[in-house]
Design a protein around this motif. Structure first.
Motif, PDB file in Angstrom:
ATOM      1  N   GLN A   1       0.745   3.514   3.237  1.00  0.00           N
ATOM      2  CA  GLN A   1       0.790   3.293   4.357  1.00  0.00           C
ATOM      3  C   GLN A   1       2.753   3.740   4.213  1.00  0.00           C
ATOM      4  O   GLN A   1       3.298   3.004   5.423  1.00  0.00           O
TER       5      GLN A   1
ATOM      6  N   LEU B   1      -6.095  -6.906  12.762  1.00  0.00           N
ATOM      7  CA  LEU B   1      -6.179  -5.370  11.613  1.00  0.00           C
ATOM      8  C   LEU B   1      -7.607  -4.824  11.543  1.00  0.00           C
ATOM      9  O   LEU B   1      -6.887  -3.478  11.330  1.00  0.00           O
TER      10      LEU B   1
ATOM     11  N   HIS C   1      -3.228 -12.178   1.353  1.00  0.00           N
ATOM     12  CA  HIS C   1      -3.574 -13.055   2.742  1.00  0.00           C
ATOM     13  C   HIS C   1      -4.019 -14.670   2.810  1.00  0.00           C
ATOM     14  O   HIS C   1      -3.024 -15.143   3.066  1.00  0.00           O
TER      15      HIS C   1
ATOM     16  N   HIS D   1       0.795  -1.562  -0.143  1.00  0.00           N
ATOM     17  CA  HIS D   1      -0.185   0.287  -0.110  1.00  0.00           C
ATOM     18  C   HIS D   1       0.561   0.948   0.289  1.00  0.00           C
ATOM     19  O   HIS D   1       1.697   1.474   0.937  1.00  0.00           O
TER      20      HIS D   1
ATOM     21  N   HIS E   1      -8.248  -7.795  -0.539  1.00  0.00           N
ATOM     22  CA  HIS E   1      -7.669  -8.620   0.722  1.00  0.00           C
ATOM     23  C   HIS E   1      -8.671  -9.552   1.127  1.00  0.00           C
ATOM     24  O   HIS E   1     -10.126  -9.504   1.340  1.00  0.00           O
TER      25      HIS E   1
ATOM     26  N   TRP F   1      -6.208  -1.797  14.031  1.00  0.00           N
ATOM     27  CA  TRP F   1      -4.889  -0.895  13.004  1.00  0.00           C
ATOM     28  C   TRP F   1      -5.629   0.145  11.928  1.00  0.00           C
ATOM     29  O   TRP F   1      -5.168   1.166  11.667  1.00  0.00           O
TER      30      TRP F   1
ATOM     31  N   GLU G   1      -8.460 -12.503   6.058  1.00  0.00           N
ATOM     32  CA  GLU G   1      -6.192 -12.107   6.974  1.00  0.00           C
ATOM     33  C   GLU G   1      -6.928 -12.557   8.184  1.00  0.00           C
ATOM     34  O   GLU G   1      -5.987 -13.209   8.618  1.00  0.00           O
TER      35      GLU G   1
ATOM     36  N   ARG H   1     -11.048  -2.536  -1.843  1.00  0.00           N
ATOM     37  CA  ARG H   1     -10.231  -2.317  -0.664  1.00  0.00           C
ATOM     38  C   ARG H   1     -10.723  -3.709   0.111  1.00  0.00           C
ATOM     39  O   ARG H   1      -9.483  -4.181   0.629  1.00  0.00           O
ATOM     40  N   PHE H   2     -11.540  -4.231   1.088  1.00  0.00           N
ATOM     41  CA  PHE H   2     -12.314  -5.685   1.396  1.00  0.00           C
ATOM     42  C   PHE H   2     -13.490  -5.330   1.524  1.00  0.00           C
ATOM     43  O   PHE H   2     -13.807  -4.255   1.577  1.00  0.00           O
TER      44      PHE H   2
ATOM     45  N   ASP I   1       3.218  -6.616   1.847  1.00  0.00           N
ATOM     46  CA  ASP I   1       1.907  -5.243   2.786  1.00  0.00           C
ATOM     47  C   ASP I   1       2.464  -4.706   3.841  1.00  0.00           C
ATOM     48  O   ASP I   1       1.990  -3.996   4.586  1.00  0.00           O
TER      49      ASP I   1
HETATM   50  N1  GUN Z   1      -7.772  -5.319   4.612  1.00  0.00           N
HETATM   51  C1  GUN Z   1      -8.082  -3.942   4.673  1.00  0.00           C
HETATM   52  N2  GUN Z   1      -7.578  -3.106   4.077  1.00  0.00           N
HETATM   53  C2  GUN Z   1      -6.160  -3.258   4.467  1.00  0.00           C
HETATM   54  C3  GUN Z   1      -5.225  -2.614   5.093  1.00  0.00           C
HETATM   55  O1  GUN Z   1      -4.828  -1.690   4.373  1.00  0.00           O
HETATM   56  N3  GUN Z   1      -4.147  -3.943   5.291  1.00  0.00           N
HETATM   57  C4  GUN Z   1      -3.885  -5.306   5.421  1.00  0.00           C
HETATM   58  N4  GUN Z   1      -2.956  -5.706   5.545  1.00  0.00           N
HETATM   59  N5  GUN Z   1      -5.482  -5.463   5.315  1.00  0.00           N
HETATM   60  C5  GUN Z   1      -6.320  -4.962   5.383  1.00  0.00           C
END
Ligand code: GUN
Ligand code: ZN
Length: 432
Positions: A78, A89, A267, A75, A228, A92, A231, A200-201, A318
Protein backbone atom coordinates in the motif's frame (compact mmCIF):
# COMPACT_ATOMS: atom_id res chain seq x y z
CA UNK A 1 36.94 -5.81 13.94
CA UNK A 2 36.15 -2.09 14.02
CA UNK A 3 34.80 -0.54 17.20
CA UNK A 4 32.57 2.51 16.81
CA UNK A 5 31.99 5.17 19.46
CA UNK A 6 29.03 7.52 19.13
CA UNK A 7 28.87 10.80 21.05
CA UNK A 8 25.37 12.20 21.66
CA UNK A 9 22.68 12.48 24.26
CA UNK A 10 21.09 9.08 24.84
CA UNK A 11 17.49 8.22 25.69
CA UNK A 12 16.00 4.76 26.11
CA UNK A 13 14.03 2.44 28.37
CA UNK A 14 16.21 -0.29 29.77
CA UNK A 15 13.45 -2.59 30.99
CA UNK A 16 9.74 -3.34 31.08
CA UNK A 17 7.71 -0.60 32.75
CA UNK A 18 4.11 0.33 33.42
CA UNK A 19 5.18 3.95 33.90
CA UNK A 20 7.86 4.52 31.30
CA UNK A 21 7.42 8.30 31.52
CA UNK A 22 9.06 8.05 34.98
CA UNK A 23 11.27 5.12 34.24
CA UNK A 24 13.61 6.12 31.44
CA UNK A 25 17.37 6.50 31.12
CA UNK A 26 18.60 9.83 29.80
CA UNK A 27 22.28 10.68 29.55
CA UNK A 28 22.94 14.21 28.38
CA UNK A 29 26.65 13.77 27.64
CA UNK A 30 26.36 10.21 26.53
CA UNK A 31 28.37 7.73 24.58
CA UNK A 32 27.54 4.42 22.96
CA UNK A 33 29.98 1.82 21.69
CA UNK A 34 29.22 -0.78 19.02
CA UNK A 35 31.21 -3.63 17.57
CA UNK A 36 30.26 -6.32 15.11
CA UNK A 37 26.67 -5.08 14.84
CA UNK A 38 26.06 -5.13 18.61
CA UNK A 39 25.97 -2.50 21.31
CA UNK A 40 28.77 -3.20 23.76
CA UNK A 41 28.49 -0.16 26.07
CA UNK A 42 26.14 2.75 26.76
CA UNK A 43 26.74 5.38 29.41
CA UNK A 44 28.24 8.70 30.45
CA UNK A 45 30.79 9.95 27.96
CA UNK A 46 33.40 10.54 30.68
CA UNK A 47 33.09 6.96 31.92
CA UNK A 48 33.23 5.29 28.54
CA UNK A 49 35.47 7.37 26.31
CA UNK A 50 38.80 6.35 27.79
CA UNK A 51 37.99 2.67 28.08
CA UNK A 52 38.00 2.10 24.36
CA UNK A 53 41.12 2.88 22.38
CA UNK A 54 41.34 2.42 18.66
CA UNK A 55 37.76 3.38 17.88
CA UNK A 56 36.08 5.20 15.02
CA UNK A 57 34.42 8.24 16.61
CA UNK A 58 31.07 9.53 15.34
CA UNK A 59 30.47 12.90 16.90
CA UNK A 60 26.74 13.61 17.12
CA UNK A 61 27.10 16.05 20.04
CA UNK A 62 23.95 18.11 20.48
CA UNK A 63 21.86 15.35 18.91
CA UNK A 64 19.93 12.50 20.51
CA UNK A 65 20.35 8.75 20.06
CA UNK A 66 17.26 6.64 20.66
CA UNK A 67 16.53 3.00 19.80
CA UNK A 68 15.41 2.35 16.22
CA UNK A 69 11.66 2.76 15.92
CA UNK A 70 9.47 -0.33 15.62
CA UNK A 71 6.37 -0.02 13.41
CA UNK A 72 4.12 -2.89 14.50
CA UNK A 73 1.55 -2.86 11.69
CA UNK A 74 1.76 -1.68 8.08
CA UNK A 75 1.15 -2.89 4.54
CA UNK A 76 4.07 -2.80 2.11
CA UNK A 77 1.94 -3.08 -1.08
CA UNK A 78 0.00 0.00 0.00
CA UNK A 79 3.06 2.28 -0.15
CA UNK A 80 1.92 3.85 -3.41
CA UNK A 81 -1.67 4.51 -2.31
CA UNK A 82 -1.07 6.53 0.84
CA UNK A 83 -3.58 9.39 1.13
CA UNK A 84 -6.37 8.06 -1.11
CA UNK A 85 -9.41 10.25 -0.72
CA UNK A 86 -12.85 9.84 0.65
CA UNK A 87 -13.76 6.37 1.94
CA UNK A 88 -14.11 4.42 5.14
CA UNK A 89 -12.66 0.94 5.59
CA UNK A 90 -14.79 -1.42 3.47
CA UNK A 91 -15.19 0.92 0.48
CA UNK A 92 -11.56 1.99 0.77
CA UNK A 93 -10.52 -1.67 0.46
CA UNK A 94 -12.64 -2.16 -2.68
CA UNK A 95 -11.86 1.12 -4.35
CA UNK A 96 -8.14 1.54 -3.69
CA UNK A 97 -6.55 -1.37 -1.86
CA UNK A 98 -7.50 -4.43 -3.84
CA UNK A 99 -6.68 -2.91 -7.26
CA UNK A 100 -3.31 -1.71 -5.94
CA UNK A 101 -2.40 -5.03 -4.32
CA UNK A 102 -3.13 -6.82 -7.61
CA UNK A 103 0.08 -5.37 -9.05
CA UNK A 104 2.15 -7.46 -6.63
CA UNK A 105 1.55 -10.62 -8.63
CA UNK A 106 4.54 -9.39 -10.63
CA UNK A 107 7.78 -10.25 -8.75
CA UNK A 108 9.82 -7.44 -10.36
CA UNK A 109 7.23 -4.88 -9.38
CA UNK A 110 7.10 -6.23 -5.82
CA UNK A 111 10.91 -6.06 -5.60
CA UNK A 112 10.89 -2.47 -6.88
CA UNK A 113 8.31 -1.34 -4.29
CA UNK A 114 10.03 -3.34 -1.52
CA UNK A 115 13.15 -1.21 -2.02
CA UNK A 116 11.15 2.03 -1.90
CA UNK A 117 9.24 0.79 1.15
CA UNK A 118 12.41 -0.01 3.10
CA UNK A 119 14.00 3.32 2.15
CA UNK A 120 10.90 5.08 3.50
CA UNK A 121 11.16 3.18 6.78
CA UNK A 122 14.85 4.01 7.21
CA UNK A 123 14.55 7.71 6.39
CA UNK A 124 11.87 7.94 9.08
CA UNK A 125 13.98 6.14 11.69
CA UNK A 126 12.15 2.82 11.61
CA UNK A 127 14.49 -0.15 11.89
CA UNK A 128 12.02 -2.98 12.55
CA UNK A 129 8.48 -3.54 11.36
CA UNK A 130 5.65 -6.04 11.33
CA UNK A 131 4.46 -6.04 7.74
CA UNK A 132 1.56 -7.35 5.66
CA UNK A 133 2.53 -8.31 2.14
CA UNK A 134 -0.07 -9.03 -0.58
CA UNK A 135 -1.75 -12.38 -1.27
CA UNK A 136 1.06 -13.31 -3.67
CA UNK A 137 3.82 -15.53 -2.37
CA UNK A 138 6.38 -13.89 -4.67
CA UNK A 139 5.76 -10.46 -3.12
CA UNK A 140 6.55 -11.76 0.37
CA UNK A 141 9.71 -13.36 -1.04
CA UNK A 142 10.70 -10.00 -2.55
CA UNK A 143 10.18 -8.16 0.73
CA UNK A 144 12.13 -10.69 2.80
CA UNK A 145 14.98 -10.71 0.29
CA UNK A 146 15.20 -6.90 0.39
CA UNK A 147 15.16 -6.78 4.21
CA UNK A 148 17.78 -9.53 4.39
CA UNK A 149 20.15 -7.41 2.29
CA UNK A 150 20.04 -4.78 5.06
CA UNK A 151 20.32 -7.34 7.87
CA UNK A 152 17.02 -5.99 9.18
CA UNK A 153 14.81 -7.52 11.85
CA UNK A 154 11.57 -7.73 9.87
CA UNK A 155 8.43 -9.68 10.72
CA UNK A 156 6.21 -10.20 7.68
CA UNK A 157 3.71 -12.51 6.08
CA UNK A 158 1.76 -13.26 2.95
CA UNK A 159 -1.85 -12.10 3.25
CA UNK A 160 -4.35 -14.98 3.15
CA UNK A 161 -7.83 -14.36 1.76
CA UNK A 162 -10.13 -16.71 -0.13
CA UNK A 163 -13.48 -14.87 -0.27
CA UNK A 164 -15.20 -11.46 -0.28
CA UNK A 165 -12.51 -9.89 -2.38
CA UNK A 166 -11.99 -9.90 -6.16
CA UNK A 167 -11.39 -13.41 -7.56
CA UNK A 168 -8.06 -12.25 -8.98
CA UNK A 169 -6.83 -11.67 -5.42
CA UNK A 170 -8.06 -14.87 -3.84
CA UNK A 171 -6.04 -17.84 -2.70
CA UNK A 172 -7.73 -21.00 -1.35
CA UNK A 173 -7.64 -22.56 2.11
CA UNK A 174 -5.05 -25.13 1.03
CA UNK A 175 -2.97 -22.73 -1.07
CA UNK A 176 -2.79 -20.25 1.81
CA UNK A 177 -1.63 -22.97 4.18
CA UNK A 178 0.94 -24.45 1.82
CA UNK A 179 2.38 -21.13 0.66
CA UNK A 180 2.57 -19.78 4.21
CA UNK A 181 4.33 -22.98 5.33
CA UNK A 182 6.81 -22.66 2.45
CA UNK A 183 7.51 -19.05 3.41
CA UNK A 184 8.06 -20.07 7.03
CA UNK A 185 10.58 -22.67 5.89
CA UNK A 186 12.33 -20.20 3.61
CA UNK A 187 12.45 -17.15 5.85
CA UNK A 188 11.51 -17.65 9.52
CA UNK A 189 14.63 -17.20 11.67
CA UNK A 190 16.83 -16.77 8.58
CA UNK A 191 19.28 -14.09 9.70
CA UNK A 192 17.00 -11.62 11.55
CA UNK A 193 13.80 -12.35 9.61
CA UNK A 194 10.65 -13.68 11.26
CA UNK A 195 7.36 -14.90 9.83
CA UNK A 196 3.80 -13.87 10.65
CA UNK A 197 0.80 -15.96 9.56
CA UNK A 198 -1.44 -13.26 8.08
CA UNK A 199 -5.16 -13.80 7.49
CA UNK A 200 -6.20 -10.34 6.23
CA UNK A 201 -9.26 -10.21 8.50
CA UNK A 202 -12.14 -12.54 9.35
CA UNK A 203 -14.49 -11.44 6.50
CA UNK A 204 -12.01 -12.38 3.75
CA UNK A 205 -11.17 -15.84 5.10
CA UNK A 206 -13.60 -18.76 4.94
CA UNK A 207 -13.95 -20.90 8.06
CA UNK A 208 -11.97 -23.59 6.19
CA UNK A 209 -9.10 -21.17 5.61
CA UNK A 210 -9.12 -19.97 9.22
CA UNK A 211 -9.12 -23.60 10.34
CA UNK A 212 -6.06 -24.49 8.27
CA UNK A 213 -4.20 -21.33 9.29
CA UNK A 214 -4.98 -22.11 12.93
CA UNK A 215 -3.53 -25.59 12.39
CA UNK A 216 -0.42 -24.04 10.88
CA UNK A 217 -0.12 -21.70 13.86
CA UNK A 218 -0.23 -24.68 16.20
CA UNK A 219 2.39 -26.46 14.15
CA UNK A 220 4.69 -23.41 14.47
CA UNK A 221 4.20 -22.02 17.99
CA UNK A 222 7.05 -19.54 17.67
CA UNK A 223 5.73 -17.94 14.48
CA UNK A 224 3.85 -14.62 14.73
CA UNK A 225 0.21 -14.07 13.74
CA UNK A 226 -1.14 -10.73 12.54
CA UNK A 227 -4.61 -9.64 11.51
CA UNK A 228 -7.20 -6.88 11.94
CA UNK A 229 -9.82 -6.73 14.70
CA UNK A 230 -12.71 -4.43 15.64
CA UNK A 231 -11.63 -1.56 13.43
CA UNK A 232 -14.90 -0.31 11.92
CA UNK A 233 -18.56 -0.69 12.95
CA UNK A 234 -19.69 -1.94 9.51
CA UNK A 235 -16.87 -4.46 9.50
CA UNK A 236 -17.95 -5.73 12.92
CA UNK A 237 -21.62 -6.08 11.87
CA UNK A 238 -20.42 -8.01 8.81
CA UNK A 239 -18.31 -10.38 10.93
CA UNK A 240 -21.26 -11.00 13.24
CA UNK A 241 -23.44 -11.92 10.26
CA UNK A 242 -20.76 -14.18 8.73
CA UNK A 243 -19.96 -15.95 12.02
CA UNK A 244 -23.29 -15.95 13.92
CA UNK A 245 -22.32 -18.83 16.20
CA UNK A 246 -19.34 -16.93 17.59
CA UNK A 247 -19.44 -14.67 20.61
CA UNK A 248 -18.17 -11.56 18.83
CA UNK A 249 -15.24 -10.81 16.50
CA UNK A 250 -12.32 -11.81 18.70
CA UNK A 251 -13.99 -15.16 19.35
CA UNK A 252 -13.63 -16.02 15.64
CA UNK A 253 -9.84 -15.84 15.87
CA UNK A 254 -9.93 -17.48 19.29
CA UNK A 255 -11.89 -20.55 18.15
CA UNK A 256 -9.58 -20.97 15.18
CA UNK A 257 -6.49 -21.05 17.46
CA UNK A 258 -5.11 -17.68 16.50
CA UNK A 259 -5.36 -15.90 19.83
CA UNK A 260 -2.08 -16.43 21.67
CA UNK A 261 1.25 -14.80 22.54
CA UNK A 262 2.96 -13.38 19.42
CA UNK A 263 -0.44 -12.66 17.85
CA UNK A 264 -0.76 -8.94 17.07
CA UNK A 265 -4.22 -7.52 16.42
CA UNK A 266 -4.46 -4.25 14.50
CA UNK A 267 -6.82 -1.51 15.74
CA UNK A 268 -9.10 -3.02 18.46
CA UNK A 269 -11.15 0.16 18.63
CA UNK A 270 -14.62 -1.20 19.33
CA UNK A 271 -13.96 -3.84 21.98
CA UNK A 272 -16.57 -5.49 24.17
CA UNK A 273 -15.74 -6.00 27.84
CA UNK A 274 -15.44 -9.77 27.44
CA UNK A 275 -13.05 -9.21 24.51
CA UNK A 276 -10.71 -7.06 26.61
CA UNK A 277 -10.77 -9.77 29.25
CA UNK A 278 -10.10 -12.62 26.86
CA UNK A 279 -7.37 -10.67 25.08
CA UNK A 280 -5.72 -9.99 28.43
CA UNK A 281 -5.66 -13.71 29.32
CA UNK A 282 -4.29 -14.74 25.95
CA UNK A 283 -0.90 -13.01 25.90
CA UNK A 284 -1.69 -11.41 22.52
CA UNK A 285 -0.97 -7.76 21.83
CA UNK A 286 -2.52 -4.79 20.05
CA UNK A 287 -1.20 -2.48 17.32
CA UNK A 288 -2.52 1.06 17.87
CA UNK A 289 -2.66 2.90 14.54
CA UNK A 290 -3.80 6.47 15.21
CA UNK A 291 -3.22 8.09 11.80
CA UNK A 292 -5.14 5.28 10.13
CA UNK A 293 -7.96 5.34 12.64
CA UNK A 294 -8.44 9.07 12.13
CA UNK A 295 -7.97 8.95 8.35
CA UNK A 296 -10.57 6.20 7.80
CA UNK A 297 -12.83 7.64 10.49
CA UNK A 298 -12.68 4.31 12.31
CA UNK A 299 -12.67 5.62 15.89
CA UNK A 300 -10.52 6.41 18.90
CA UNK A 301 -8.47 3.62 20.45
CA UNK A 302 -8.87 3.26 24.23
CA UNK A 303 -5.24 2.95 25.36
CA UNK A 304 -6.13 3.43 29.02
CA UNK A 305 -8.41 0.39 29.07
CA UNK A 306 -5.85 -1.74 27.22
CA UNK A 307 -3.29 -0.76 29.86
CA UNK A 308 -5.76 -1.35 32.69
CA UNK A 309 -5.97 -4.93 31.43
CA UNK A 310 -2.16 -5.14 31.02
CA UNK A 311 -2.50 -5.89 27.34
CA UNK A 312 0.74 -5.03 25.53
CA UNK A 313 0.21 -2.20 23.04
CA UNK A 314 2.58 -1.18 20.25
CA UNK A 315 2.31 1.91 18.11
CA UNK A 316 2.02 1.51 14.33
CA UNK A 317 1.48 3.52 11.16
CA UNK A 318 -0.81 1.13 9.22
CA UNK A 319 0.44 2.59 5.94
CA UNK A 320 -1.44 2.95 3.51
CA UNK A 321 -4.56 3.68 5.60
CA UNK A 322 -2.09 5.39 7.88
CA UNK A 323 -0.99 8.70 6.42
CA UNK A 324 2.71 8.80 7.25
CA UNK A 325 5.70 6.49 7.54
CA UNK A 326 6.90 8.67 10.40
CA UNK A 327 6.59 7.08 13.82
CA UNK A 328 7.20 10.53 15.32
CA UNK A 329 4.11 11.84 13.54
CA UNK A 330 2.23 8.72 14.55
CA UNK A 331 3.10 9.50 18.16
CA UNK A 332 1.74 13.02 17.67
CA UNK A 333 -1.58 11.64 16.37
CA UNK A 334 -1.72 9.15 19.26
CA UNK A 335 -1.54 12.13 21.61
CA UNK A 336 -4.43 13.81 19.75
CA UNK A 337 -6.53 10.64 19.98
CA UNK A 338 -5.92 10.78 23.73
CA UNK A 339 -6.98 14.42 23.81
CA UNK A 340 -10.27 13.57 22.09
CA UNK A 341 -10.88 10.83 24.65
CA UNK A 342 -9.91 12.96 27.63
CA UNK A 343 -6.81 10.81 28.25
CA UNK A 344 -3.32 12.22 28.25
CA UNK A 345 -0.54 10.28 26.57
CA UNK A 346 2.79 11.29 28.08
CA UNK A 347 5.40 11.76 25.33
CA UNK A 348 7.91 9.32 26.79
CA UNK A 349 5.17 6.78 27.31
CA UNK A 350 4.45 7.14 23.59
CA UNK A 351 8.14 6.72 22.74
CA UNK A 352 8.12 3.53 24.81
CA UNK A 353 5.23 2.16 22.69
CA UNK A 354 7.39 2.47 19.57
CA UNK A 355 10.64 1.13 21.08
CA UNK A 356 11.00 -1.01 24.20
CA UNK A 357 7.25 -1.55 24.75
CA UNK A 358 6.84 -2.82 21.20
CA UNK A 359 9.91 -5.05 21.52
CA UNK A 360 8.54 -6.54 24.73
CA UNK A 361 5.11 -7.05 23.12
CA UNK A 362 6.81 -9.04 20.36
CA UNK A 363 9.18 -10.93 22.68
CA UNK A 364 12.22 -9.26 21.09
CA UNK A 365 13.64 -7.01 23.81
CA UNK A 366 16.83 -9.09 23.98
CA UNK A 367 17.78 -7.77 20.58
CA UNK A 368 15.84 -4.55 19.81
CA UNK A 369 13.87 -1.74 21.44
CA UNK A 370 16.58 -0.48 23.82
CA UNK A 371 20.27 0.42 23.85
CA UNK A 372 21.36 -2.12 26.46
CA UNK A 373 24.76 -3.79 25.92
CA UNK A 374 24.31 -7.09 24.10
CA UNK A 375 21.45 -5.94 21.90
CA UNK A 376 21.70 -5.36 18.17
CA UNK A 377 22.91 -1.89 17.20
CA UNK A 378 19.63 -0.68 15.68
CA UNK A 379 19.36 3.01 16.54
CA UNK A 380 18.40 6.45 15.31
CA UNK A 381 20.17 9.79 15.65
CA UNK A 382 17.61 12.56 16.06
CA UNK A 383 18.48 16.15 15.31
CA UNK A 384 15.91 18.24 17.22
CA UNK A 385 17.12 21.53 15.70
CA UNK A 386 16.47 20.60 12.10
CA UNK A 387 15.10 23.95 10.97
CA UNK A 388 14.59 27.55 12.01
CA UNK A 389 11.33 26.87 13.81
CA UNK A 390 12.55 23.92 15.88
CA UNK A 391 15.78 25.76 16.68
CA UNK A 392 13.68 28.62 18.04
CA UNK A 393 11.38 26.21 19.86
CA UNK A 394 14.20 24.41 21.65
CA UNK A 395 16.01 27.58 22.64
CA UNK A 396 13.15 28.15 25.05
CA UNK A 397 12.40 24.69 26.41
CA UNK A 398 14.68 21.73 26.13
CA UNK A 399 14.08 19.03 28.68
CA UNK A 400 13.95 15.64 27.03
CA UNK A 401 10.20 15.05 27.49
CA UNK A 402 9.51 18.38 25.85
CA UNK A 403 11.88 17.60 22.97
CA UNK A 404 10.14 14.31 22.23
CA UNK A 405 6.72 15.91 22.52
CA UNK A 406 7.54 18.83 20.24
CA UNK A 407 9.18 16.49 17.72
CA UNK A 408 6.00 14.37 17.71
CA UNK A 409 4.06 17.47 16.65
CA UNK A 410 6.60 19.26 14.47
CA UNK A 411 8.94 16.66 13.03
CA UNK A 412 9.01 13.87 10.49
CA UNK A 413 11.95 12.55 8.47
CA UNK A 414 13.59 15.99 8.70
CA UNK A 415 14.55 15.21 12.31
CA UNK A 416 16.31 11.96 11.38
CA UNK A 417 20.05 12.50 11.03
CA UNK A 418 20.96 8.86 10.67
CA UNK A 419 19.46 5.40 10.99
CA UNK A 420 21.60 2.37 11.82
CA UNK A 421 20.73 -1.29 11.50
CA UNK A 422 23.06 -3.83 13.11
CA UNK A 423 25.69 -1.12 13.34
CA UNK A 424 25.56 -0.11 9.68
CA UNK A 425 24.09 3.20 8.46
CA UNK A 426 21.04 2.62 6.25
CA UNK A 427 20.18 6.33 6.07
CA UNK A 428 22.31 9.43 6.66
CA UNK A 429 21.93 13.13 6.06
CA UNK A 430 25.61 13.87 6.65
CA UNK A 431 25.15 16.12 9.64
CA UNK A 432 27.57 14.03 11.72
N1 GUN B 1 -8.84 -4.58 7.27
C1 GUN B 1 -8.62 -5.52 6.32
N2 GUN B 1 -7.67 -5.15 5.48
C2 GUN B 1 -7.24 -3.95 5.87
C3 GUN B 1 -6.23 -3.06 5.39
O1 GUN B 1 -5.54 -3.30 4.41
N3 GUN B 1 -6.10 -1.91 6.10
C4 GUN B 1 -6.83 -1.61 7.20
N4 GUN B 1 -6.62 -0.47 7.84
N5 GUN B 1 -7.77 -2.43 7.66
C5 GUN B 1 -7.97 -3.59 7.01
ZN1 ZN C 1 -3.78 -2.74 8.47
Amino acid sequence: MTTHLYLASILHFTQQSNHPEDDYTYIHDGSMVTRNGKIIATGERKNIENQYLDVVIHDFSGQLIVPGFIDSHLHFPQTEMLASFGEQLLDWLEKYTFPTERKFAEPEYAAHIADIFLRQLYRHGTTSAMVYSSVHQCAADALFAAAQRHNMLLIAGKVCMDRHCPTWLQDTPKKAQIESAELIDRWHKKDRLLYAITPRFAPTSSPEQLHLLGELAQQYPDVYIQTHLNENLHEIAWVNSLFPKHNGYLDVYDKFNMLRPKAVFGHCIHMQEHEWQRMAQSGASIAFCPTSNLFLGSGLFDLKTAEKYNIPVALATDVGAGTSFSMLRTLGEAYKVGQLRGDQLQPLHGLYLMTQGAAIAHGLADSIGNLNPGTDADFVVLNPNFDELTTLRFEQHNDVQDIIFALSMLADDRAISATYIAGEPVYQTHTE
